[in-house]
Enzyme design. Structure first.
Site, PDB file in Angstrom:
ATOM      1  N   GLU A 250       0.833  -1.201   0.000  1.00  0.00           N
ATOM      2  CA  GLU A 250       0.000   0.000   0.000  1.00  0.00           C
ATOM      3  C   GLU A 250       0.873   1.259   0.000  1.00  0.00           C
ATOM      4  OE1 GLU A 250      -3.420   1.894   3.004  1.00  0.00           O
ATOM      5  OE2 GLU A 250      -2.036   0.367   3.738  1.00  0.00           O
TER       6      GLU A 250
ATOM      7  N   LYS B  92      -9.257   3.366  -2.879  1.00  0.00           N
ATOM      8  CA  LYS B  92      -9.790   2.854  -1.620  1.00  0.00           C
ATOM      9  C   LYS B  92     -11.151   3.483  -1.337  1.00  0.00           C
ATOM     10  CE  LYS B  92      -8.390   1.940   3.175  1.00  0.00           C
ATOM     11  NZ  LYS B  92      -7.333   2.113   4.194  1.00  0.00           N
TER      12      LYS B  92
ATOM     13  N   CYS C  79      -5.815  -2.710   2.457  1.00  0.00           N
ATOM     14  CA  CYS C  79      -5.770  -2.758   3.912  1.00  0.00           C
ATOM     15  C   CYS C  79      -7.152  -3.061   4.499  1.00  0.00           C
ATOM     16  CB  CYS C  79      -5.172  -1.455   4.460  1.00  0.00           C
ATOM     17  SG  CYS C  79      -4.421  -1.625   6.108  1.00  0.00           S
TER      18      CYS C  79
END
Length: 304
Positions: free
Chosen positions: A48, A136, A170
């Site tokens: 990430e 995200k 994540c």
């Protein structure tokens, strides 16, 4: 399920970014891609926000209802080292993937080409240099003062020789996963900055629930990797010496470690993925196939 290429040589890169320096991050990524190619990797995965790093522990001067000019200076520096997609940095990464003849997954801080909003983004590059973008959906906790919610590119999937490949960044993996399951993913890419012990339980559960390979790609970086001329030196001084310990690993479609978690160092994890395990593992449980009851349970997805 379509026929899959029988095996995939994967490289999972657990490495430290050069914090707040997009040029140096790209140079390091290109060098690591070349190293992975020399080791015959067909799929190369980075963590990430590898470009320009995850600013762990920094507040950028935000408190509830206020912010300060000192923090704004650090935020502007991070903004300037985030990248526009597509742009010069993605051209270099696309070329590296093409030269390697490999698929590439890498996390970046994306700067919108029109507004000043940043996005926590994961990029797929095909061996032909084509880009697939995933932003995200919901930044976690105080990440929301740095990155915005995804406004597009919610659940893109790449059609690879090993089947559909998708990514969740994540803690997106704590959100409903059927959006990717419904697309039949065989490769679940998880770029993250999560070295908590309980995360290892999460990734095993997802692998066995989705009956897919879970690629857990974390980063390792230390306090001394922060630039010494940042404004937030008091915040940085409070961080542990090892800010993120890594823990990268690969979990097979039965929920077992193919490679054990690696802690406390930079490394590249190489493995051969036996893609026949995906179909074999779905004999008794196919989450969006014979084990599904869409007449009883249905997930409505706004995908764009």
């Amino acid at each position: 399920m379509k026929d899959l290429q029988k095996s995939c040589k994967i490289a999972v890169v657990q490495a430290a970014p050069v914090l707040f320096d997009k040029k140096a991050c790209v140079e390091k990524a290109v060098a690591l891609i070349k190293e992975c190619a020399e080791n015959k990797a067909e799929l190369i995965v980075f963590p990430e926000l590898f470009i320009p790093g995850y600013p762990y522990g920094m507040t950028f001067g935000f408190t509830v209802g206020s912010r300060n000019e000192v923090g704004r200076k650090d935020w502007l520096r991070y903004y300037e080292n985030s990248i526009v997609v597509p742009g010069p940095e993605t051209e270099l990464l696309a070329k590296a993937a093409k030269d390697a003849g490999a698929w590439l997954s890498i996390g970046v801080s994306e700067r919108d080409a029109v507004t000043a909003t940043l996005y926590n983004t994961n990029l797929f590059f095909s061996p032909e240099g084509e880009i697939i973008v995933h932003r995200k959906l919901k930044p976690t906790g105080s990440e929301r003062v740095v990155w915005g919610d995804a406004d597009k590119n919610y659940f893109p999937v790449a059609e690879t020789p090993w089947g559909p490949m998708g990514s969740m960044i994540c803690w997106e993996s704590y959100m409903p996963l059927a959006a990717l399951y419904q697309k039949g993913i065989t490769l679940y890419i998880s770029p993250n900055t999560n070295d908590n012990d309980e995360w290892q339980s999460t990734i095993k559960h997802i692998a066995i629930e989705g009956h897919c390979y879970f690629i857990n790609c974390d980063m390792y970086f230390t306090r001394d990797t922060y630039p010494v001329d940042l404004q937030a030196q008091d915040e940085i001084a409070k961080l542990p010496e090892k800010v993120c310990r890594g823990g990268s690993c690969i979990v097979d479609p039965y929920g077992h470690y193919l490679t054990e978690p690696v802690w406390d160092k930079e490394t590249v994890i190489y493995a051969e993925l036996d893609m026949s395990k995906v179909a074999a593992s779905r004999m008794e449980f196919d989450v969006c196939g014979h084990y599904a009851r869409p007449d009883v349970l249905k997930l409505v997805i706004e995908d764009k």
